[in-house]
Design an enzyme around this catalytic site. Structure first.
Site, PDB file in Angstrom:
ATOM      1  N   THR A   1       0.735  -1.272   0.083  1.00  0.00           N
ATOM      2  CA  THR A   1       0.187   0.006  -0.047  1.00  0.00           C
ATOM      3  C   THR A   1       0.961   1.252  -0.120  1.00  0.00           C
ATOM      4  O   THR A   1       0.584   2.292  -0.813  1.00  0.00           O
ATOM      5  CB  THR A   1      -1.053  -0.078   1.355  1.00  0.00           C
ATOM      6  OG1 THR A   1      -1.863  -1.286   1.121  1.00  0.00           O
ATOM      7  CG2 THR A   1      -1.801   1.270   1.169  1.00  0.00           C
TER       8      THR A   1
ATOM      9  N   ARG B   1      -1.730   5.999   5.283  1.00  0.00           N
ATOM     10  CA  ARG B   1      -0.602   6.257   4.419  1.00  0.00           C
ATOM     11  C   ARG B   1      -1.047   6.445   2.730  1.00  0.00           C
ATOM     12  O   ARG B   1      -0.294   7.032   2.249  1.00  0.00           O
ATOM     13  CB  ARG B   1      -0.013   4.640   4.470  1.00  0.00           C
ATOM     14  CG  ARG B   1      -0.747   3.454   4.308  1.00  0.00           C
ATOM     15  CD  ARG B   1       0.118   2.145   4.333  1.00  0.00           C
ATOM     16  NE  ARG B   1      -0.722   1.059   4.235  1.00  0.00           N
ATOM     17  CZ  ARG B   1      -1.388   0.310   5.391  1.00  0.00           C
ATOM     18  NH1 ARG B   1      -1.381   1.001   6.567  1.00  0.00           N
ATOM     19  NH2 ARG B   1      -2.114  -0.806   5.184  1.00  0.00           N
TER      20      ARG B   1
ATOM     21  N   ASP C   1      -9.300  -3.297  -0.735  1.00  0.00           N
ATOM     22  CA  ASP C   1      -8.262  -4.015  -0.073  1.00  0.00           C
ATOM     23  C   ASP C   1      -8.648  -4.834   1.107  1.00  0.00           C
ATOM     24  O   ASP C   1      -8.288  -5.952   1.338  1.00  0.00           O
ATOM     25  CB  ASP C   1      -7.137  -3.096   0.262  1.00  0.00           C
ATOM     26  CG  ASP C   1      -5.828  -3.639   0.962  1.00  0.00           C
ATOM     27  OD1 ASP C   1      -5.209  -4.244   0.145  1.00  0.00           O
ATOM     28  OD2 ASP C   1      -5.501  -3.506   2.056  1.00  0.00           O
TER      29      ASP C   1
ATOM     30  N   HIS D   1      -8.348  -8.771   1.230  1.00  0.00           N
ATOM     31  CA  HIS D   1      -7.603  -9.533   2.319  1.00  0.00           C
ATOM     32  C   HIS D   1      -8.639 -10.419   3.084  1.00  0.00           C
ATOM     33  O   HIS D   1      -8.068 -11.819   3.368  1.00  0.00           O
ATOM     34  CB  HIS D   1      -6.984  -8.721   3.372  1.00  0.00           C
ATOM     35  CG  HIS D   1      -5.802  -8.083   2.919  1.00  0.00           C
ATOM     36  ND1 HIS D   1      -4.597  -8.862   2.619  1.00  0.00           N
ATOM     37  CD2 HIS D   1      -5.481  -6.625   2.663  1.00  0.00           C
ATOM     38  CE1 HIS D   1      -3.684  -7.838   2.207  1.00  0.00           C
ATOM     39  NE2 HIS D   1      -4.119  -6.875   2.627  1.00  0.00           N
TER      40      HIS D   1
ATOM     41  N   HIS E   1      -1.390  -9.730  -0.867  1.00  0.00           N
ATOM     42  CA  HIS E   1      -0.677  -9.180  -2.202  1.00  0.00           C
ATOM     43  C   HIS E   1       0.952  -9.122  -1.810  1.00  0.00           C
ATOM     44  O   HIS E   1       1.316  -9.373  -0.723  1.00  0.00           O
ATOM     45  CB  HIS E   1      -1.070  -7.992  -2.921  1.00  0.00           C
ATOM     46  CG  HIS E   1      -1.336  -6.979  -1.635  1.00  0.00           C
ATOM     47  ND1 HIS E   1      -0.395  -5.999  -1.179  1.00  0.00           N
ATOM     48  CD2 HIS E   1      -2.640  -6.540  -0.766  1.00  0.00           C
ATOM     49  CE1 HIS E   1      -0.917  -5.223  -0.078  1.00  0.00           C
ATOM     50  NE2 HIS E   1      -2.141  -5.627   0.058  1.00  0.00           N
TER      51      HIS E   1
END
Length: 535
Positions: free
Chosen positions: A75, A156, A283, A287, A467
């Site tokens: 990420t 982030r 995301d 996951h 990932h």
């Protein structure tokens, strides 16, 4: 008289052609939308079913083979490429986390923290690790009237796309709602968005309707003791983690972005404004549930709607805006479901191959009685303990490399010396070797001593999907541009996400020196206008 009449007629006929070829004025608002873990595989799989935002973006300049070209498909490094034009080797953002044995807090470092303040788990979000400027920063240095705003589901994402000099930054913090790195009080837009999000979290989540095109893939798959693949996001009240792993999270982020567009009157000031929006639900869903069940199908339809909401809000301003859409990385499905669908090699990694576990084994074999030998993770950087010196360092490194290279699930092991000796990679990213991909993410100060890559379809976690690999299912992401009256086209050849920023820079007349960034300008108009031409 006749000559003058003919000349006037000729000029009249040529005027539309001249005007048509003249560059358009710079847009008043630049918008970057990033959907976390939205791979090219997902984009293409659901492309016939888009009805809103993704449908419109698919009618602009479409680059389905965009690449997060580096090996560290995570990420933080991925978001950092989008608005800097630089790969991780330049941004310094080599991964989500790295290990440092120096500095104010030796140990694991989070990419978007200031380790001089707080702990790894209770960190203070910060931009201190980003080494290069973003487009918004560059524009503010040229024109103080430029305003930069970052809204995201993850800190982030907001920090790495917004950079160091933002006018407003808001991201979700668990248990706190949308918060900022800045000390200003929350404006009315944030207060309202937090109230709406809190109401959604505290109420039970009803099952979402299953779109017709999702029905064929709505089948359960067993992962350990859990069944998934046919879910519809039902959840009990007060389960924030489940709310984040649902389409409701993107709805909340898009809602805040819409409110900020209106309240700040973005694009209606004296300068060119920059808005970045990080949508994170794909995301979290990927996951938890993998990429190929009903959960992801429902999410892609919801993402399409959320992007449509954003574009409608931008249209309502009457502002001339340009938008790009891409992702920080792709993702791979649950190995249990992959095996059912014709990928017999799909598996979860042997836990004994993890650096800490392998280090314990090597310590026993070599008679080491000190502390931990190996730090890091698979599909990326591994650090040798600083306690290892001289012959001990060589013996442990060689033993670890031999063990990993002998493991059937490991594709390659590289040393920092091998990677550091390579030039920065060139050519199209689909042709890069594994070493090239790691070189694009190598930083002499932060990178590991070894780089260990698992084979394709080997999942490095014991639950869920993930990932972070150097393989194309994690590297390939769509890159879409849209602007009113843009002549649409599709370019199937490989490009890089670092090409987005210089393409924006050309549109707003911001010159970049040759080699100043890793990316290159893409001419995003399929017509006569060259959007990369100097303005």
């Amino acid at each position: 008289m006749i000559r003058r009449t003919l000349l006037a007629a000729a000029l009249a006929l040529s005027a539309p052609s001249i005007a048509q070829n003249a560059p358009r004025p710079a847009p008043k608002l630049v918008v970057m939308i990033a959907a976390d873990q939205f791979s090219t595989d997902l984009f293409e799989q659901y492309r016939p079913y888009y009805r809103a935002g993704l449908k419109r973006l698919s009618q602009g300049a479409v680059y389905p083979n965009g690449y997060q070209s580096h090996a560290a498909t995570e990420t933080c490094p991925g978001h950092a490429t989008l608005m800097t034009g630089d790969r991780p080797a330049r941004t310094g953002i080599i991964a989500n986390n790295w290990v440092s044995f120096k500095g104010p807090r030796p140990g694991e470092i989070y990419c978007a923290e200031d380790e001089a303040r707080g702990t790894f788990k209770d960190y203070v979000p910060s931009d201190v690790h980003l080494r290069v400027p973003t487009l918004g920063e560059r524009l503010k240095m040229r024109d103080p009237n430029t305003r930069t705003v970052a809204i995201a589901g993850k800190d982030r994402a907001a920090i790495m796309m917004g950079g160091h000099r933002m006018d407003a930054i808001w991201f979700w913090r668990d248990g706190k709602g949308f918060v900022s790195t800045q000390k200003a009080a929350a404006p009315a837009a944030v207060v309202a968005a937090n109230e709406a999000a809190r109401a959604a979290i505290t109420a039970p989540g009803a099952a979402r309707p299953l779109p017709d095109f999702c029905a064929p893939i709505s089948r359960p798959v067993k992962v350990g003791e859990t069944s998934m693949g046919d879910g519809r996001f039902e959840r009990p009240a007060d389960k924030e983690a489940l709310w984040k792993a649902s389409p409701d999270f993107d709805t909340a982020v898009a809602d805040l972005a819409v409110r900020m567009i209106a309240d700040l009157k973005l694009g209606r000031g004296r300068g060119t404004d920059v808005l970045t929006v990080g949508l994170s639900a794909t995301d979290y869903i990927g996951h938890r549930f993998g990429t190929e069940g009903s959960e992801m199908c429902i999410q892609v339809a919801a993402l399409d709607a959320a992007v449509g909401t954003l574009l409608d809000a931008l249209d309502a301003t009457g502002v001339d805006y340009v938008v790009a859409f891409s992702s920080d990385h792709g993702g791979n499905d649950l190995p249990e479901r992959e095996r059912e669908r014709g990928v017999p090699a799909a598996a979860r990694v042997d836990p004994e191959l993890a650096p800490e576990a392998l280090g314990k084994r090597i310590a026993g074999e070599l008679g080491w009685t000190g502390g931990q030998l190996l730090y890091g993770s698979l599909n990326g950087d591994v650090w040798l303990s600083p306690d290892l010196t001289g012959e001990w360092r060589t013996r442990v490194r060689d033993a670890a490399m031999a063990a990993w290279r002998a493991a059937p699930q490991v594709a390659a092991v590289l040393t920092a010396e091998e990677v550091r000796a390579l030039p920065s990679p060139g050519g199209t990213p689909d042709t890069w070797t594994l070493a090239d991909r790691q070189r694009a993410a190598y930083d002499a100060e932060r990178s590991g001593d070894l780089f260990v890559f698992l084979k394709p379809a080997i999942t490095p976690t014991q639950g869920g999907a993930t990932h972070g690999s150097p393989w194309d299912y994690d590297r390939r992401v769509p890159i879409l541009f849209w602007r009113k009256d843009l002549t649409r086209f599709e370019q199937p050849l490989p490009v890089e996400t670092v090409d987005i920023m210089p393409s924006f820079a050309a549109l707003v007349g911001l010159p970049l020196k040759p080699g100043e960034v890793d990316g290159r300008c893409l001419d995003i108009d399929g017509g006569a206008e060259d959007t990369c031409a100097p303005r």
